[in-house]
Design an enzyme around this catalytic site. Sequence first.
Site, short mmCIF file in Angstrom:
data_model
loop_
_atom_site.label_atom_id
_atom_site.label_comp_id
_atom_site.label_asym_id
_atom_site.label_seq_id
_atom_site.Cartn_x
_atom_site.Cartn_y
_atom_site.Cartn_z
CG ASP A 246 38.19 -42.65 56.05
OD1 ASP A 246 37.33 -43.53 56.24
OD2 ASP A 246 39.42 -42.88 56.11
CG ASP B 157 34.41 -47.53 55.82
OD1 ASP B 157 35.55 -47.68 55.34
OD2 ASP B 157 33.55 -48.42 55.82
#
Length: 282
Positions: free
Chosen positions: A207, A209
């Site tokens: 991802d 974050d």
Amino acid sequence: MLGIIGGTGIYQLDGLEVTGEHDVETPFGKPSTPIVEGKIGVRTLFFLPRHGRQHELLPSEVNYRANIWALKSLGVTQVIGLSAVGSLKKEIAPGDLSLPDQYFDFVKGHREKTFFGKGLAAHVSTAEPTCQRLSMGLAAAGERVGIRLHTGKTYGCVDGPRLGTRAESFFLRGAAGCDLVGMTNVPEVFLAREAQLCYCTIAIATDYDCWLDDPNQHVSVEQVIARYGASLEKAKTVVSAFIDDYAEDGDCACRRSLASAVLTPKEALNKEQSALLELLSS
């Protein structure tokens, strides 16, 4: 001898022909699980799932000292970690693999971060905390199988288990200069250096974050799990390619990290301290 520490989603190692299991007692308690010994082809290696076989351990609950000690006591000299991380840089897309070579310790809770203390003083250099030779070997293995690994990256380690705030994400990617954020490589990387082990992590970005403006891109457990499978397979492919050409490098400087680090004279050590230093120095 090669040891592999599996992170999130890696509780067993595909293709490993199990030949034994070691329930190791250490001066620091039990490791996350008994350590599996096995073979891939003709190569013997040891495998340890960092979070336990059912992912029952939070990052702050992992007994990092026991894990590293147990691997060292079994004759392991090189350790490859596998870790899920968030990306703090646009060029490291979810699904990409990275080989961090620097660490920023943003862990604020109590984790035992050293084997030393209580009458045994040592200060190990961590200016270059990972093994450059091991990292180069993994990058070359990735190239052979057509998988790119980002190199020269900095991993910021946080406590967890919560996912970070946007302010923390901006701090890590800005003031701290981090490229990746995770919860487990500190103190693992530093303990490996104290134990004179070659160490490197394959960081698997799941991802971005939470520093992007689009809230749909902010990290969530569902997002991590959904994106993780294919990336995990890439990491396993790199490790398999590395193992195919594996050759231990006994001359690596990582294997001499205690040479001038211990300050306490040997004659001042008690029996337990002498035994600890003997294993770490082997």
